[in-house]
Design a protein around this motif. Structure first.
Motif, short mmCIF file in Angstrom:
data_model
loop_
_atom_site.label_atom_id
_atom_site.label_comp_id
_atom_site.label_asym_id
_atom_site.label_seq_id
_atom_site.Cartn_x
_atom_site.Cartn_y
_atom_site.Cartn_z
N ILE A 4 44.24 34.08 44.63
CA ILE A 4 43.66 33.27 43.61
C ILE A 4 43.57 31.88 43.86
O ILE A 4 42.36 31.18 43.68
CB ILE A 4 44.40 33.51 42.28
N GLU A 5 44.43 31.30 44.65
CA GLU A 5 44.18 29.96 45.33
C GLU A 5 43.04 29.93 46.11
O GLU A 5 42.16 28.86 46.04
CB GLU A 5 45.36 29.41 45.76
N LEU A 6 42.83 30.77 46.96
CA LEU A 6 41.75 31.23 47.98
C LEU A 6 40.29 30.95 47.04
O LEU A 6 39.41 30.07 47.41
CB LEU A 6 41.78 32.23 48.76
N TYR A 49 34.25 35.96 46.19
CA TYR A 49 34.50 35.03 47.34
C TYR A 49 34.20 36.09 48.63
O TYR A 49 34.07 37.12 48.34
CB TYR A 49 35.94 34.86 47.60
N TYR A 50 33.52 35.28 49.58
CA TYR A 50 33.26 35.95 50.83
C TYR A 50 33.38 35.08 51.97
O TYR A 50 33.34 33.72 51.68
CB TYR A 50 31.98 36.50 50.75
N GLU A 51 33.55 35.43 53.19
CA GLU A 51 33.54 34.68 54.37
C GLU A 51 32.69 35.59 55.42
O GLU A 51 33.03 36.62 55.59
CB GLU A 51 35.03 34.62 55.07
N GLN A 52 31.91 34.69 56.24
CA GLN A 52 31.03 35.36 57.37
C GLN A 52 31.65 35.17 58.74
O GLN A 52 32.44 34.39 58.93
CB GLN A 52 29.65 34.86 57.12
N PHE A 53 31.49 36.32 59.44
CA PHE A 53 32.25 36.31 61.08
C PHE A 53 31.14 36.57 61.95
O PHE A 53 29.95 37.07 61.71
CB PHE A 53 33.29 37.28 61.06
N SER A 64 36.01 41.01 41.66
CA SER A 64 36.87 41.10 40.57
C SER A 64 36.20 41.65 39.36
O SER A 64 34.86 41.80 39.51
CB SER A 64 37.22 39.55 40.27
N ASN A 65 36.82 42.16 38.50
CA ASN A 65 36.13 42.54 37.21
C ASN A 65 35.79 41.42 36.20
O ASN A 65 35.29 41.63 35.09
CB ASN A 65 36.97 43.69 36.54
N ARG A 66 36.73 40.19 36.28
CA ARG A 66 36.61 39.02 35.51
C ARG A 66 37.30 38.13 35.93
O ARG A 66 38.33 38.38 37.23
CB ARG A 66 37.29 39.42 33.99
N PRO A 67 37.58 36.72 35.67
CA PRO A 67 38.27 35.60 36.02
C PRO A 67 39.48 36.27 35.96
O PRO A 67 40.06 36.56 35.03
CB PRO A 67 37.94 34.74 35.39
N ASN A 68 40.51 35.89 37.22
CA ASN A 68 41.98 36.19 37.20
C ASN A 68 42.00 37.79 37.07
O ASN A 68 43.10 37.89 36.49
CB ASN A 68 42.77 35.39 36.16
N ALA A 122 37.20 27.80 46.47
CA ALA A 122 35.84 27.75 46.94
C ALA A 122 34.79 28.23 45.61
O ALA A 122 33.62 27.59 45.59
CB ALA A 122 35.65 28.94 47.88
N ASN A 123 35.53 28.74 44.41
CA ASN A 123 34.63 29.05 43.44
C ASN A 123 35.43 28.90 42.12
O ASN A 123 36.05 29.95 41.57
CB ASN A 123 34.45 30.69 43.62
N PRO A 124 35.90 27.66 41.73
CA PRO A 124 36.93 27.37 40.70
C PRO A 124 36.38 28.22 39.26
O PRO A 124 37.11 28.32 38.43
CB PRO A 124 36.71 25.92 40.53
N ASP A 125 35.13 28.23 39.04
CA ASP A 125 34.63 29.17 37.83
C ASP A 125 34.53 30.43 37.82
O ASP A 125 33.99 30.93 37.00
CB ASP A 125 33.30 28.38 37.34
N TRP A 126 34.98 31.02 38.93
CA TRP A 126 35.01 32.52 39.37
C TRP A 126 33.29 33.05 38.85
O TRP A 126 33.45 33.88 38.28
CB TRP A 126 35.91 33.12 38.49
N LEU A 127 32.47 32.19 39.27
CA LEU A 127 31.10 32.66 39.20
C LEU A 127 30.82 33.85 40.12
O LEU A 127 31.41 33.84 41.19
CB LEU A 127 30.29 31.68 39.71
#
Length: 95
Positions: A77-79, A51-55, A10-14, A83-88
Motif C-alpha cells: 500500500i505504501e508503494l 501501480y506498475y513498473e517496467q523492466f 485493485s478493486n477499490r482504494p485500499n 506513486a499513486n496517492p489517489d489510487w487512480l
C-alpha cells in the motif's frame, strides 16, 4: 509498451490487491477487465491498474513480482500511495 512489466490491480482504494507480470501490459490489463483470465483477479474483480513498473527483461520483472508477492500488505500500500496517492486507474496512461 510491450516491455516486461509488473502490475498491481485493485478493486477499490485500499481494497483487494493482485500482483502480476506480463510482457504486454496494455493487453494484459484489457484481458483482466474483460474477465478473460480466470482465477483470483476475476473472482475479486480487481480491474483498476493502480501501480506498475517496467523492466528491460522478463527475468528482472519476474524477480520483482516474486519480491512484491512476499511483501507485507502495508508495504504494498505504501508503494502504491507513493506513486499513486489517489489510487487512480492508470490504464489510460498506458496509451
Amino acid at each position: 509498451m510491450k516491455s516486461p512489466a509488473i502490475y498491481i490491480l485493485s478493486n477499490r482504494p485500499n481494497g483487494v490487491l493482485y500482483i502480476g507480470v506480463t510482457s504486454n501490459l496494455p493487453n494484459r490489463i484489457w484481458q483482466h477487465r474483460r474477465g478473460y483470465l480466470d482465477g483470483f483477479s476475476k473472482q475479486y474483480r480487481t480491474h483498476l491498474l493502480v501501480y506498475y513498473e517496467q523492466f528491460d527483461d522478463m527475468h528482472s520483472a519476474i524477480a520483482r513480482e516474486k519480491q512484491l508477492k512476499h511483501w507485507k500488505r502495508t508495504w504494498k500500500i505504501e508503494l502504491i500511495e507513493r506513486a499513486n496517492p489517489d489510487w487512480l486507474d492508470l490504464y489510460s496512461s498506458l496509451f
